[in-house]
Design a protein around this motif. Structure first.
Motif, PDB file in Angstrom:
ATOM      1  N   PRO A   1      -6.409   4.512   7.284  1.00  0.00           N
ATOM      2  CA  PRO A   1      -7.185   3.314   6.928  1.00  0.00           C
ATOM      3  C   PRO A   1      -6.462   2.406   5.945  1.00  0.00           C
ATOM      4  N   ALA A   2      -5.161   2.336   5.999  1.00  0.00           N
ATOM      5  CA  ALA A   2      -4.391   1.550   5.027  1.00  0.00           C
ATOM      6  C   ALA A   2      -4.851   0.096   5.017  1.00  0.00           C
ATOM      7  N   PRO A   3      -4.904  -0.526   3.844  1.00  0.00           N
ATOM      8  CA  PRO A   3      -5.291  -1.942   3.778  1.00  0.00           C
ATOM      9  C   PRO A   3      -4.211  -2.826   4.378  1.00  0.00           C
ATOM     10  N   PRO A   4      -4.585  -4.000   4.863  1.00  0.00           N
ATOM     11  CA  PRO A   4      -3.579  -4.908   5.436  1.00  0.00           C
ATOM     12  C   PRO A   4      -2.442  -5.208   4.480  1.00  0.00           C
ATOM     13  N   ALA A   5      -2.719  -5.252   3.187  1.00  0.00           N
ATOM     14  CA  ALA A   5      -1.668  -5.571   2.216  1.00  0.00           C
ATOM     15  C   ALA A   5      -0.536  -4.561   2.265  1.00  0.00           C
ATOM     16  N   LEU A   6      -0.854  -3.292   2.480  1.00  0.00           N
ATOM     17  CA  LEU A   6       0.194  -2.278   2.518  1.00  0.00           C
ATOM     18  C   LEU A   6       1.020  -2.408   3.797  1.00  0.00           C
TER      19      LEU A   6
END
Length: 480
Positions: free
Chosen positions: A255-260
């Motif tokens: 579920p990594a955030p888009p920023a990562l």
């Protein structure tokens, strides 16, 4: 039929000789600081290591290591022996030809996710995915590229890449700690490129993993797959790049955030900036343009990957909650609503009425202060995890907006401020007809607030009298 003739492919660290149905890979005796192949024993060890590691993904391609003997019959060099892959099935070739590759990319995402699920993990490996380890990797690359500033790269571009990278890392310790605790750092591939992937009828063959330094292969799984996404984007297939990351997230349960995603894509692009600069230094003048192209990709993703705090404010019925939700949906951001938090702190459900006079009851100054403090506390936690946050509140008082600016600064995140506005006839109609709202505002409250709101010169005004799509377009144009 095996291909005839001899073809030679050269890189900054090696050469591949294509002969019949075999490929023979030679390591160059070079010292590039991040690798040192000047000793023959080292080259021999690395050849055997390459075969061992690449058999994890393509066991039928890597056949072994051959010793090359000189005229005196002594071993003088070592070659990795591989089964030759068909050139027309190279992923980069298929992308350039515009072949339909959606299914292929999905299979690749599943292959990489399965590989990562079975990959080795452990404390030593996880350490290389820490924020400080990633910072060191970036800084090492910056140091190697810096001599090329003003020669290959524009000073302004290189400077902004360094600044945005440090800004992201400074505010995201909680994000990287979470990645470590979730076991996301693995002994991966380390060098996923479309040139080294062959799409055969019985499945992909992924070749040429990074073998000369284990630490550079011990990466977050998202970091690993982002290399290929970056390469697909470079080849003009941004849609396939986005699909690859989406499919990988699905198959890996990440579920990594888009920023990562953006950060790792930028990092991988900058790795290629470094490689292109080294090729330029070796006499390949064409590598300068390639370095600048990669730098453009890196900078674009660093800009897109900045977790932002976005204030969406305005008077009651100005459309701020509708706009906040639309902005969050478009950006993949989290929404924090003051109306919901205020009632949570009071121990009542968001749908329960807490109607009171202006600045009375749950809307008194002390409860309002606690509500904003809690909202900014939650926002800070989300920003530290790499999430962009949209804060839906009236933001009618300047000291609350100042507190938000300080919270964004502590998180190393840019602050954007949107003020919703609609004519009084529109807001009055909305107040009279709306249902299911969490807000307890009345026409009387609206009148009081309209005369008591502090000036907000920092905000961009969004006209919300039209459709949600119109308001969203205005907001996004400003945010972009």
């Amino acid at each position: 039929m095996p291909e005839t003739g001899i073809d030679v492919r050269e890189t900054h660290i090696g050469a591949v000789f294509l002969v019949g149905d075999r490929a023979y890979k030679l390591k160059k005796p070079v010292d590039l600081r991040f690798l040192d192949f000047t000793d023959r024993a080292t080259r021999e060890r690395v050849c055997h290591r390459e075969v061992e590691l690449n058999r994890r993904l393509s066991p039928d391609v890597y056949l072994g290591v051959a010793d090359l003997h000189g005229p005196d019959h002594r071993v003088c060099e070592h070659l990795v022996v591989m089964r030759r892959m068909p050139e027309d099935r190279r992923l980069s070739t298929l992308v350039r030809a515009g072949a339909p590759l959606e299914h292929t990319v999905r299979v690749l995402a599943r292959t990489v996710a399965r590989f990562h699920a079975a990959a080795e993990r452990g404390p030593r490996i996880s350490e290389q995915g820490s924020r400080e380890a990633i910072r060191r990797r970036w800084e090492d690359s910056f140091a190697q590229v810096r001599p090329f500033h003003g020669v290959v790269l524009h000073q302004e571009t290189a400077g902004e890449i360094e600044r945005l990278t440090r800004e992201f890392l400074d505010g995201r310790d909680a994000l990287f700690e979470r990645r470590l605790s979730e076991g996301r750092v693995v002994d991966g591939h380390g060098d996923l490129l479309a040139d080294d992937i062959f799409c055969l009828d019985d499945g992909p063959r992924v070749l040429d993993c990074l073998e000369f330094d284990d630490r550079l292969r011990w990466v977050d799984g998202l970091d690993d797959v982002a290399f290929l996404a970056m390469d697909l984007e470079r080849l003009g297939a941004a849609g396939l790049a986005a699909q690859l990351l989406d499919d990988y997230a699905e198959f890996s349960g990440d579920p990594a955030p888009p920023a990562l995603r953006h950060h790792y894509t930028a990092y991988r692009a900058f790795v290629r900036v470094k490689v292109a600069c080294l090729r330029f230094a070796q006499g390949d003048d064409s590598a300068a343009g390639l370095a600048r192209a990669y730098a453009g990709i890196a900078l674009s993703h660093l800009r897109l990957g900045r977790p932002r705090m976005i204030l969406v404010g305005g008077l009651p019925a100005s459309g701020k909650s509708t706009l906040a939700g639309a902005v969050a949906d478009r950006l993949g951001a989290a929404v924090l609503r003051s109306d919901r938090i205020r009632k949570e702190l009071a121990g009542i459900t968001p749908e329960d009425s807490a109607a009171a006079g202006y600045r009375e009851g749950l809307y008194g100054p002390e409860t309002t202060r606690l509500t904003y403090d809690e909202m900014l506390h939650r926002a800070g936690e989300l920003l530290a995890l790499g999430e962009t946050v949209v804060l839906d509140a009236s933001w009618s008082e300047a000291h609350h907006r100042l507190a938000a600016a300080k919270a964004a600064e502590r998180a190393g995140s840019p602050l954007a401020q949107l003020r919703c506005w609609a004519p009084e006839t529109v807001t009055a109609h909305r107040l009279a007809t709306r249902t299911g709202s969490l807000s307890d505002a009345t026409p009387e409250i609206l009148q009081h607030m309209a005369t008591d709101v502090h000036p907000w010169p920092e905000a961009h005004t969004v006209l919300t009298a039209g459709t949600t799509e119109d308001s969203l377009a205005q907001a996004l144009a400003y945010l972009d």
